[in-house]
Design a protein around this motif. Structure first.
Motif, mmCIF file in Angstrom:
data_model
loop_
_atom_site.group_PDB
_atom_site.id
_atom_site.type_symbol
_atom_site.label_atom_id
_atom_site.label_comp_id
_atom_site.label_asym_id
_atom_site.label_seq_id
_atom_site.Cartn_x
_atom_site.Cartn_y
_atom_site.Cartn_z
ATOM 1 N N THR A 144 163.608 83.356 4.472
ATOM 2 C CA THR A 144 163.554 83.584 3.030
ATOM 3 C C THR A 144 162.786 82.489 2.302
ATOM 4 O O THR A 144 162.576 82.582 1.095
ATOM 5 C CB THR A 144 164.978 83.695 2.441
ATOM 6 O OG1 THR A 144 165.745 82.567 2.860
ATOM 7 C CG2 THR A 144 165.652 84.958 2.931
ATOM 8 N N ASP A 145 162.378 81.467 3.024
ATOM 9 C CA ASP A 145 161.467 80.464 2.465
ATOM 10 C C ASP A 145 161.056 79.533 3.595
ATOM 11 O O ASP A 145 161.896 79.142 4.408
ATOM 12 C CB ASP A 145 162.130 79.662 1.345
ATOM 13 C CG ASP A 145 161.102 78.877 0.527
ATOM 14 O OD1 ASP A 145 159.922 79.265 0.542
ATOM 15 O OD2 ASP A 145 161.486 77.879 -0.109
ATOM 16 N N ASN A 146 159.791 79.205 3.660
ATOM 17 C CA ASN A 146 159.333 78.251 4.674
ATOM 18 C C ASN A 146 158.168 77.484 4.077
ATOM 19 O O ASN A 146 157.162 78.068 3.700
ATOM 20 C CB ASN A 146 158.887 78.997 5.934
ATOM 21 C CG ASN A 146 158.694 78.072 7.131
ATOM 22 O OD1 ASN A 146 159.630 77.812 7.876
ATOM 23 N ND2 ASN A 146 157.495 77.571 7.314
ATOM 24 N N ARG A 147 158.329 76.177 3.965
ATOM 25 C CA ARG A 147 157.241 75.347 3.434
ATOM 26 C C ARG A 147 156.918 74.268 4.435
ATOM 27 O O ARG A 147 157.805 73.547 4.890
ATOM 28 C CB ARG A 147 157.654 74.705 2.119
ATOM 29 C CG ARG A 147 157.438 75.641 0.959
ATOM 30 C CD ARG A 147 157.994 75.063 -0.296
ATOM 31 N NE ARG A 147 158.992 75.972 -0.823
ATOM 32 C CZ ARG A 147 159.676 75.751 -1.930
ATOM 33 N NH1 ARG A 147 159.501 74.635 -2.605
ATOM 34 N NH2 ARG A 147 160.537 76.639 -2.350
ATOM 35 N N SER A 148 155.653 74.181 4.748
ATOM 36 C CA SER A 148 155.234 73.236 5.762
ATOM 37 C C SER A 148 154.052 72.443 5.210
ATOM 38 O O SER A 148 153.118 73.019 4.651
ATOM 39 C CB SER A 148 154.867 74.060 6.993
ATOM 40 O OG SER A 148 154.231 73.310 7.947
ATOM 41 N N VAL A 149 154.127 71.129 5.318
ATOM 42 C CA VAL A 149 153.062 70.242 4.843
ATOM 43 C C VAL A 149 152.571 69.456 6.041
ATOM 44 O O VAL A 149 153.387 68.985 6.843
ATOM 45 C CB VAL A 149 153.599 69.254 3.788
ATOM 46 C CG1 VAL A 149 152.477 68.381 3.244
ATOM 47 C CG2 VAL A 149 154.290 69.995 2.676
ATOM 48 N N PHE A 150 151.252 69.339 6.191
ATOM 49 C CA PHE A 150 150.777 68.589 7.346
ATOM 50 C C PHE A 150 149.618 67.673 6.991
ATOM 51 O O PHE A 150 148.901 67.885 6.008
ATOM 52 C CB PHE A 150 150.366 69.534 8.484
ATOM 53 C CG PHE A 150 149.056 70.235 8.246
ATOM 54 C CD1 PHE A 150 149.006 71.437 7.564
ATOM 55 C CD2 PHE A 150 147.860 69.685 8.702
ATOM 56 C CE1 PHE A 150 147.795 72.083 7.336
ATOM 57 C CE2 PHE A 150 146.646 70.325 8.480
ATOM 58 C CZ PHE A 150 146.623 71.532 7.794
ATOM 59 N N LEU A 151 149.450 66.650 7.810
ATOM 60 C CA LEU A 151 148.341 65.712 7.685
ATOM 61 C C LEU A 151 147.910 65.351 9.102
ATOM 62 O O LEU A 151 148.736 64.958 9.926
ATOM 63 C CB LEU A 151 148.820 64.458 6.943
ATOM 64 C CG LEU A 151 147.758 63.504 6.429
ATOM 65 C CD1 LEU A 151 146.856 64.189 5.405
ATOM 66 C CD2 LEU A 151 148.424 62.279 5.800
ATOM 67 N N ASN A 152 146.617 65.547 9.386
ATOM 68 C CA ASN A 152 146.077 65.225 10.709
ATOM 69 C C ASN A 152 144.917 64.271 10.557
ATOM 70 O O ASN A 152 144.116 64.410 9.629
ATOM 71 C CB ASN A 152 145.493 66.469 11.401
ATOM 72 C CG ASN A 152 146.559 67.467 11.790
ATOM 73 O OD1 ASN A 152 147.701 67.100 12.029
ATOM 74 N ND2 ASN A 152 146.178 68.729 11.847
ATOM 75 N N GLY A 153 144.778 63.365 11.468
ATOM 76 C CA GLY A 153 143.598 62.505 11.499
ATOM 77 C C GLY A 153 143.018 62.501 12.892
ATOM 78 O O GLY A 153 143.746 62.627 13.882
ATOM 79 N N ARG A 154 141.704 62.388 12.966
ATOM 80 C CA ARG A 154 141.075 62.407 14.275
ATOM 81 C C ARG A 154 139.858 61.496 14.291
ATOM 82 O O ARG A 154 139.072 61.468 13.343
ATOM 83 C CB ARG A 154 140.638 63.831 14.614
ATOM 84 C CG ARG A 154 140.010 63.949 15.986
ATOM 85 C CD ARG A 154 139.655 65.391 16.279
ATOM 86 N NE ARG A 154 139.266 65.527 17.675
ATOM 87 C CZ ARG A 154 138.813 66.656 18.215
ATOM 88 N NH1 ARG A 154 138.712 67.741 17.478
ATOM 89 N NH2 ARG A 154 138.483 66.696 19.473
ATOM 90 N N TYR A 155 139.695 60.767 15.380
ATOM 91 C CA TYR A 155 138.499 59.961 15.578
ATOM 92 C C TYR A 155 137.855 60.383 16.889
ATOM 93 O O TYR A 155 138.525 60.504 17.914
ATOM 94 C CB TYR A 155 138.860 58.470 15.641
ATOM 95 C CG TYR A 155 137.732 57.648 16.219
ATOM 96 C CD1 TYR A 155 136.632 57.299 15.434
ATOM 97 C CD2 TYR A 155 137.742 57.258 17.559
ATOM 98 C CE1 TYR A 155 135.577 56.583 15.975
ATOM 99 C CE2 TYR A 155 136.692 56.541 18.103
ATOM 100 C CZ TYR A 155 135.601 56.215 17.312
ATOM 101 O OH TYR A 155 134.551 55.528 17.847
#
Ligand SMILES: [Cu+2]
Length: 727
Positions: free
Chosen positions: A269-280
């Motif tokens: 009934t609700d799904n919130r997802s926050v993401f942060l990715n870094g790549r070198y």
């Protein structure tokens, strides 16, 4: 630095990249006429070893998938060895060679995503929109240790598009696209937008996608309850590059206001997802370096959507999870000599999980306290590997890898809805096993540390330009997830809230579970025309013995054929084979190119301790595709045939399903920056049950929960239209 394994891959890989990728996304997979798969001029992409590579069906089989689904896992349908556990409309769980869910190493932009729900409603592939996917790689069976650990049956790696940069002579580069898709069954609508602006050293991209659907109808016209969904995905990608070094930073928010789960007792009934990715990514004299870091937080809420009665009687049954994934990985590829390549690397993964069910006011069963299913759960993993690839001669290549994985997990003390036993008074009194369960759980030592070792050994022999053989052995280990060890309630209601198997049974964790260890031997025989285009055939038989396979034992019943199960280690065996073939039938400049391809899969799984069948084994199945291409116009007819499923796991009351055949049509035309797609899925509106779809729990419940539940019907006919405009 393309590996000699690149032609057939680590025993059976299907790779989409470059043009094929575009194909996957734009229904243009046979961009190079009659070429079965996107080949394999895979640059040694620094993130993955050079090993993985293409296999038969890929491009054509996947073409048009983007128009036909909002579920990234469904893009993989038709690849050898792939099957899908039914779940919500955008949350199918992929299986490779008969082993699914957590047993597959699923990476999204290099990072695993831990289950953030006791029903795996938000699995890794649901966290990225199909329109944002730019590369899909499937490695089944004998998988190099450099591809990852903590899994049994292979790796599915999904990557979003790398940043674009201005080419020399171009001061500012801009590009973008708008697309829309409509599917008649369930009136599903998808809209997506993408825009990039870049110099030769800095790049910024926005991706947005929104997709929704109502309940779909089965072939008999019946609406299948709890199959609706609504999901929005927004992401920003910042890239910087200079002198062979590149840094990518990506962040995004996904919101899912609702997703029905026809096989589950609850809905999202609700799904919130926050993401942060870094790549070198860097190139050096000695080789390449690829370092990634990731962070994701998911807040997930379950209750009943309208089909399951809505927020009835004082708020239904709220269930919540808060999950944090954080990790980092480093991989180095060293070209030691013309013959030897060494890959070394390490990764650390952390998952923190809270899973609680708020008290419901006025409910005798659900209160007065908050029920803690998992409290302060954490699972940490430190992996290291070394892998040596040697090209002894043009005909002989070997690969040898060893990987160590230390997994440690723990959880805090838990709490039932009520410590009183029994609950209620007099005639209304009911036993409350959760109170005694929680006391026992809190009293025991719950911390666990597993030290796991994986090994992969592969040899590839290419006797001629029309044949190749790969053979190998892999030992792969998976430690239990937090729910398998720590879901503690044995009550009818508490246990039935846990489980990602689509069977609506109740599941109870087992802190004493050991890691499961798969020993796989497999070989791939590939024969093809010298030009790789006129025809090819590939056969991969495999045998897997799983020591301490995490299966179940029955500890009670829940009525209506539903049972209460506890996770338990058993030994198991899986035997199977994947066959794929393709041939160019005809090609000329006037009427275009015709191509026929097919893939056949068979798997048999058995619990050696009980003699029972393993759960969710796909029956014998085949996908035949006839394609035509002329200039920018491409079309296909698909025949998807599946045998009846008679061997089912008795312990879970798995339903049998009849055999069926479906016909799909699709066509697409591209000119300039515009692409138009049209298609019909399930042309004859055939009514069928999905062999791995799970049970039709939502309809069973709506019908008054009488008798035993049946299998979930698949989608009836659907007309598909899509358009993409690039600028
Ligand atoms: Cu959930």
């Amino acid at each position: 630095m393309t590996s000699r394994f690149a032609a057939a891959g680590a025993l059976r890989a299907a790779l989409l990249s470059g043009a094929a990728l575009a194909g996957l996304l734009s229904n243009d997979a046979f961009a190079q006429p009659v070429q079965s798969l996107p080949t394999i001029s895979v640059t040694a992409s620094p993130d993955e070893s050079a090993l993985p590579s293409g296999d038969g069906l890929g491009g054509s089989g996947l073409a048009a998938r983007r128009a036909s689904t909002s579920d990234v896992a469904a893009l993989l349908r038709g690849l050898p060895g792939v099957s899908l556990y039914g779940n919500g409309g955008v949350s199918s769980l992929p299986a490779l060679n008969g082993l699914g869910a957590d047993r597959v190493n699923v990476l999204v932009d290099g990072a695993p995503v831990a289950p953030a729900c006791p029903n795996q409603m938000n699995p890794a592939l649901s966290t990225i929109a199909p329109t944002r996917v730019s590369k899909v790689e499937v490695l089944a069976g004998i998988t190099p240790v450099s591809a990852g650990g903590d899994s049994l049956s292979g790796t599915i790696s999904v990557e979003s598009a790398p940043p674009v940069f201005a080419v020399p002579g171009e001061t500012v580069h801009t590009e973008g696209s708008l697309s829309g898709f409509y599917r008649s069954n369930g009136r599903s609508v998808t809209g997506a937008a993408e825009a990039s602006v870049a110099s030769d050293s800095v790049s910024l991209r926005y991706n947005g996608a929104w997709s929704r659907a109502e309940n779909y109808k089965a072939g008999n016209g019946q609406t299948v309850r709890s199959t609706l969904f609504n999901v929005q995905d927004n992401a920003l990608t910042l890239g910087m590059q200079r002198d062979g070094h590149r840094i990518t930073v990506q962040g995004g928010i996904q919101t899912m206001p609702y997703q029905g789960f026809p096989t589950q007792r609850m809905d999202l009934t609700d799904n919130r997802s926050v993401f942060l990715n870094g790549r070198y990514e860097g190139s050096f004299d000695w080789g390449t370096l690829d370092a990634r870091a990731n962070w994701r937080r998911t807040r997930h809420t379950m209750n009943f959507l309208e089909d399951k009665g809505g927020f009835t009687a004082g708020g239904g049954m709220p269930m919540d999870t808060l999950t944090t994934d954080a990790g980092a990985s480093v991989k180095a590829t060293l070209q030691l000599s013309a013959r030897d390549t060494l890959r070394v690397g390490g990764e650390f993964r952390h998952t923190g999980l809270d899973d609680w069910w708020d008290a419901v006011a006025g409910s005798m069963m659900m209160g007065p306290l908050t029920y803690w299913n998992v409290k302060d759960g954490n699972r940490n993993r430190l992996g290291t590997f070394a892998e040596w690839e040697a090209g002894w001669s043009p005909a002989w290549t070997t690969l040898l890898g060893v990987r160590n994985e230390v997994v440690w997990m723990d959880t805090g003390a838990v709490q039932p809805y009520s410590w009183r036993n029994p609950i209620g008074m007099g005639m209304m009194a009911m036993a409350n096993p959760d109170a005694a369960d929680a006391l026992a759980f809190n009293a025991r030592d719950r911390g666990r540390t597993d030290v796991n070792v994986d090994v992969t050994a592969l040899v590839r022999y290419t006797p001629s330009d029309t044949s190749a053989i790969e053979a190998g052995y892999a030992r792969k280990t998976r430690s239990p997830n937090l729910y398998e060890r720590y879901a503690w309630g044995t009550g009818a209601m508490s246990s039935s809230m846990n489980g990602w198997f689509g069977d609506a049974n109740g599941y109870v964790g087992n802190p004493d579970l050991k890691p499961e260890i798969a020993h796989t031997v497999s070989a791939t025989l590939a024969l093809h025309a010298a030009d790789h285009q006129a025809w090819e055939v590939k056969l991969t038989p495999y045998y897997t013995y799983v020591q301490d396979f995490i299966d179940v034992e029955r500890i009670g019943t829940l009525g209506n054929g539903f049972v209460k199960l506890r996770f338990a280690n058993h030994d198991a065996v899986l035997v199977g084979a994947n066959l794929s073939a393709a041939a160019r039938l005809y090609a000329d400049d006037e009427i275009g190119a015709f191509r026929l391809s097919g893939v056949v899969g068979w798997v048999h799984g058995r619990n050696l301790d009980t003699g029972d069948a393993l759960y969710h084994m796909m029956p014998l199945n085949a996908l035949l595709t006839a394609e035509h291409r002329l200039g920018g116009w491409s079309s296909a007819v698909e025949l998807q045939a599946t045998a009846r499923k008679d061997r089912v796991e008795a312990a879970r009351n798995e339903p049998r399903t009849p055999g069926y055949a479906l016909v799909n049509l699709r066509t697409g035309y591209e000119w300039g920056g515009v692409r138009v797609d049209a298609g019909i899925e399930n042309l004859f509106d055939r009514h069928y049950d999905q062999p791995l779809g799970g049970v039709d729990y939502a309809d069973h419940r709506a019908g008054g929960s009488r008798g035993t539940v049946g299998a979930l019907p698949g989608m009836g006919r659907s007309f598909i239209a899509g358009m993409t405009v690039k600028f």
